[in-house]
Scaffold this motif. Structure first.
Motif, PDB file in Angstrom:
ATOM      1  N   SER A 344       0.911  -1.202  -0.188  1.00 30.66           N
ATOM      2  CA  SER A 344      -0.322   0.164   0.145  1.00 30.66           C
ATOM      3  C   SER A 344       0.752   1.274   0.593  1.00 30.66           C
ATOM      4  O   SER A 344       0.354   1.952  -0.787  1.00 30.66           O
ATOM      5  N   LEU A 345       1.951   1.194   0.676  1.00 26.21           N
ATOM      6  CA  LEU A 345       3.184   2.133   0.946  1.00 26.21           C
ATOM      7  C   LEU A 345       2.902   2.441  -0.202  1.00 26.21           C
ATOM      8  O   LEU A 345       3.455   4.060  -0.454  1.00 26.21           O
ATOM      9  N   ALA A 346       4.179   1.335  -1.010  1.00 30.04           N
ATOM     10  CA  ALA A 346       4.471   1.985  -2.422  1.00 30.04           C
ATOM     11  C   ALA A 346       3.470   2.642  -3.947  1.00 30.04           C
ATOM     12  O   ALA A 346       4.312   3.004  -4.490  1.00 30.04           O
ATOM     13  N   ALA A 347       2.492   1.678  -3.204  1.00 28.35           N
ATOM     14  CA  ALA A 347       1.826   2.592  -4.985  1.00 28.35           C
ATOM     15  C   ALA A 347       1.579   3.842  -4.291  1.00 28.35           C
ATOM     16  O   ALA A 347       1.034   4.634  -5.204  1.00 28.35           O
ATOM     17  N   ASP A 348       1.475   4.259  -3.054  1.00 25.16           N
ATOM     18  CA  ASP A 348       0.948   5.540  -2.878  1.00 25.16           C
ATOM     19  C   ASP A 348       2.324   6.513  -3.375  1.00 25.16           C
ATOM     20  O   ASP A 348       2.209   7.569  -3.437  1.00 25.16           O
ATOM     21  N   LEU A 349       3.478   5.965  -2.805  1.00 24.77           N
ATOM     22  CA  LEU A 349       4.646   6.369  -3.588  1.00 24.77           C
ATOM     23  C   LEU A 349       4.288   7.045  -4.578  1.00 24.77           C
ATOM     24  O   LEU A 349       5.136   7.929  -4.996  1.00 24.77           O
ATOM     25  N   ARG A 350       3.894   6.005  -5.762  1.00 23.67           N
ATOM     26  CA  ARG A 350       4.189   6.291  -6.731  1.00 23.67           C
ATOM     27  C   ARG A 350       3.553   6.718  -7.279  1.00 23.67           C
ATOM     28  O   ARG A 350       3.018   8.053  -7.596  1.00 23.67           O
ATOM     29  N   ARG A 351       1.721   6.896  -6.205  1.00 25.21           N
ATOM     30  CA  ARG A 351       0.737   7.526  -7.183  1.00 25.21           C
ATOM     31  C   ARG A 351       1.147   9.699  -6.795  1.00 25.21           C
ATOM     32  O   ARG A 351       0.559  10.375  -7.613  1.00 25.21           O
ATOM     33  N   ILE A 352       1.816   9.677  -5.302  1.00 24.83           N
ATOM     34  CA  ILE A 352       1.979  11.000  -5.438  1.00 24.83           C
ATOM     35  C   ILE A 352       2.931  11.972  -6.057  1.00 24.83           C
ATOM     36  O   ILE A 352       3.758  12.744  -5.881  1.00 24.83           O
ATOM     37  N   THR A 353       4.105  10.436  -6.612  1.00 27.00           N
ATOM     38  CA  THR A 353       5.009  11.543  -7.415  1.00 27.00           C
ATOM     39  C   THR A 353       4.679  11.152  -8.828  1.00 27.00           C
ATOM     40  O   THR A 353       5.472  11.834  -9.616  1.00 27.00           O
ATOM     41  N   SER A 354       3.661  10.335  -9.277  1.00 27.67           N
ATOM     42  CA  SER A 354       3.522  10.435 -11.211  1.00 27.67           C
ATOM     43  C   SER A 354       3.282  11.616 -11.152  1.00 27.67           C
ATOM     44  O   SER A 354       2.868  11.350 -12.762  1.00 27.67           O
ATOM     45  N   ASP A 355       2.189  12.519 -10.930  1.00 34.77           N
ATOM     46  CA  ASP A 355       1.203  13.566 -11.531  1.00 34.77           C
ATOM     47  C   ASP A 355       1.810  14.756 -10.426  1.00 34.77           C
ATOM     48  O   ASP A 355       1.025  14.858  -9.997  1.00 34.77           O
ATOM     49  N   PRO A 356       2.567  15.639 -11.644  1.00 35.08           N
ATOM     50  CA  PRO A 356       3.165  16.867 -10.329  1.00 35.08           C
ATOM     51  C   PRO A 356       2.136  17.901 -10.198  1.00 35.08           C
ATOM     52  O   PRO A 356       1.856  18.625  -9.265  1.00 35.08           O
ATOM     53  N   ALA A 357       1.117  17.951 -11.740  1.00 34.20           N
ATOM     54  CA  ALA A 357       0.249  18.672 -11.129  1.00 34.20           C
ATOM     55  C   ALA A 357      -0.175  18.797  -9.595  1.00 34.20           C
ATOM     56  O   ALA A 357      -1.158  19.122  -9.838  1.00 34.20           O
ATOM     57  N   ARG A 358      -0.528  17.806  -9.987  1.00 36.58           N
ATOM     58  CA  ARG A 358      -2.196  17.247  -8.661  1.00 36.58           C
ATOM     59  C   ARG A 358      -1.325  17.054  -7.429  1.00 36.58           C
ATOM     60  O   ARG A 358      -2.005  16.535  -6.382  1.00 36.58           O
ATOM     61  N   ASN A 359       0.241  16.701  -7.198  1.00 36.13           N
ATOM     62  CA  ASN A 359       1.075  16.906  -6.495  1.00 36.13           C
ATOM     63  C   ASN A 359       1.185  18.712  -6.161  1.00 36.13           C
ATOM     64  O   ASN A 359       1.154  18.821  -4.336  1.00 36.13           O
ATOM     65  N   ARG A 360       0.710  19.538  -6.942  1.00 39.59           N
ATOM     66  CA  ARG A 360       0.940  20.804  -6.510  1.00 39.59           C
ATOM     67  C   ARG A 360      -0.719  21.373  -5.624  1.00 39.59           C
ATOM     68  O   ARG A 360      -0.090  22.120  -4.922  1.00 39.59           O
ATOM     69  N   GLU A 361      -1.383  20.796  -6.595  1.00 40.75           N
ATOM     70  CA  GLU A 361      -3.029  20.898  -6.116  1.00 40.75           C
ATOM     71  C   GLU A 361      -2.680  20.558  -4.643  1.00 40.75           C
ATOM     72  O   GLU A 361      -3.367  21.108  -3.772  1.00 40.75           O
ATOM     73  N   MET A 362      -2.659  18.927  -4.265  1.00 41.06           N
ATOM     74  CA  MET A 362      -2.521  18.751  -3.212  1.00 41.06           C
ATOM     75  C   MET A 362      -1.951  19.565  -1.937  1.00 41.06           C
ATOM     76  O   MET A 362      -2.017  20.015  -0.833  1.00 41.06           O
ATOM     77  N   GLY A 363      -0.728  20.126  -2.673  1.00 44.53           N
ATOM     78  CA  GLY A 363       0.164  20.758  -1.075  1.00 44.53           C
ATOM     79  C   GLY A 363      -0.530  22.072  -1.191  1.00 44.53           C
ATOM     80  O   GLY A 363      -0.665  22.555  -0.368  1.00 44.53           O
ATOM     81  N   ARG A 364      -1.336  22.874  -2.396  1.00 46.16           N
ATOM     82  CA  ARG A 364      -1.994  24.195  -2.325  1.00 46.16           C
ATOM     83  C   ARG A 364      -2.653  23.967  -1.188  1.00 46.16           C
ATOM     84  O   ARG A 364      -3.080  24.791  -0.051  1.00 46.16           O
TER      85      ARG A 364
END
Length: 413
Positions: A344-364
């Motif tokens: 589960s942790l590996a899947a979320d590590l991939r998910r949180i790094t795979s979409d920079p635009a989505r990551n930026r929105e989560m950061g905001r």
């Protein structure tokens, strides 16, 4: 208001989030114009004691009569409006509550862990969750040697819990839990729900806020089994076998697994063991992170590193239990994985790094969440509210017009 803060400072060999929270609250209150004094002991000072003095420390854990006399005298002389108690182990002891009762000053206590119901305060034993002592005798903790793996070292904590349980419950006007999850556990254990409020820890403005996509994933904390270090290493090995995620994993901290982590990271381009960071280095590392990874296996009462990540506009990838569920909104301000599950942790590590635009929105979104509920304004407001409640509850009018001690006033026995 005039506030006296009571705290036994943890040793400096390991960074203490609790020490940091206490110092930040003192600065916050003083900056707002309140008069704040500190009554403290330092665990670092134990080493300088004589052999006999060091041997006597365990005897002071359940009750330190000298502290009671000293603090009561100071309270009578200074007459603060309220006393704010944090950690009392090992040199202060619950005698501080008797001192407050002696001087008729209301006490507020922040519960940073689970020492009210578990001698070591962790609700863990032998690498797994344990509630054997909750709501019952602390003898199982002694039998298992739950504190530092030692029955002898556990005895003073178990004795203190057994003999002072009612003193805590009667001698504190307001208990402050640092998460709703913690409060729920304590209420289920039998603590008085009407006097337990939730006040999340606040985080000062960090100065460093993420402005780019981030250059690493960051684990920042104690290198211990309870912090989920081994599941993180297992998850990262899975990711490495599949070609990685494009950024390295940085682990910063110290602890019993340091040698294992250092050996695991040695010679790898996708992992860096950074050692123990100072506060400034921590803030810079967080602000440069794609995400902060918090895979703790423990029933954490808060998650200071999660709040610090939010302050820097960085999403957190945290274990989906305990306090993390109220700090991280899954898919909005970060991600929650199944605790202790490397897949589960590996899947979320991939998910949180795979979409920079989505990551930026989560950061905001994380930064907005910080501004609403974890910034200095929130921290000051909640402290002032709870102090006023405690002060108002010191004396309660009776139907005949006299006053009596309000709920929470302890005896002076």
């Amino acid at each position: 208001m005039h506030v006296l803060v009571v705290h036994n400072r943890y040793g400096s060999a390991q960074p203490s989030g609790e020490n940091r929270v206490v110092d930040q609250e003192v600065r916050l209150l003083r900056g707002a114009g309140h008069r704040v004094e500190v009554f403290e002991r330092r665990s670092d000072d134990i080493a300088a004691r004589s052999l006999a003095g060091r041997a006597a420390v365990p005897l002071l854990v359940p009750w330190n009569p000298a502290v009671r006399a000293e603090l009561a005298g100071r309270l009578r002389a200074a007459r603060p409006d309220v006393v704010h108690v944090h950690n009392v182990f090992p040199l202060l002891s619950p005698a501080v509550l008797a001192a407050c009762a002696d001087a008729d000053v209301p006490a507020v206590a922040t519960l940073h862990n689970y020492t009210q119901i578990c001698p070591p305060g962790t609700l863990r034993r032998a690498g797994r969750q344990c509630t054997e002592c909750v709501g019952s005798s602390p003898l199982p903790a002694v039998r298992h040697g739950c504190y530092r793996g030692s029955r002898l070292a556990t005895v003073p904590l178990a004795v203190s819990l057994a003999v002072n349980r009612r003193r805590w419950w009667s001698g504190v006007t307001r208990f402050l839990c640092i998460s709703a999850a913690q409060r729920d556990v304590l209420v289920r254990s039998g603590m008085p729900a009407e006097r337990i409020a939730v006040k999340h820890n606040f985080v000062p403005e960090p100065g460093d806020v993420r402005t780019a996509d981030g250059e690493h994933l960051l684990f920042l904390g104690r290198l211990a089994e309870a912090k989920g270090v081994r599941p993180l290493m297992d998850a990262w090995d899975q990711i490495a076998a599949d070609g990685g995620v494009g950024v390295p994993l940085v682990l910063a901290g110290a602890g019993p697994l340091e040698r294992e982590v250092r050996a695991w990271a040695a010679g790898r381009d996708d992992v860096r063991y950074a050692g123990l960071y100072g506060l400034r280095e921590c803030r810079r590392a967080v602000a440069r992170a794609v995400a902060v990874v918090v895979p703790s296996l423990a029933l954490e009462t808060f998650g200071l590193v999660v709040a610090e990540a939010m302050a820097a506009g960085v999403p957190a990838l945290a274990a989906g239990h305990a306090a993390f569920g109220e700090l991280v909104e899954d898919g909005v301000t970060g991600l929650l994985h199944r605790p202790g599950d490397p897949d589960s942790l590996a899947a979320d590590l991939r998910r949180i790094t795979s979409d920079p635009a989505r990551n930026r929105e989560m950061g905001r979104a994380a930064r907005r969440r910080y501004e609403r509920g974890f910034g200095p304004e929130y921290g000051l407001r909640r402290l002032e509210e709870e102090y006023r409640t405690a002060i108002a509850g010191r004396s309660v009018p009776t139907p005949g017009g006299d006053t009596r001690r309000g709920r929470g006033e302890g005896d002076s026995g």
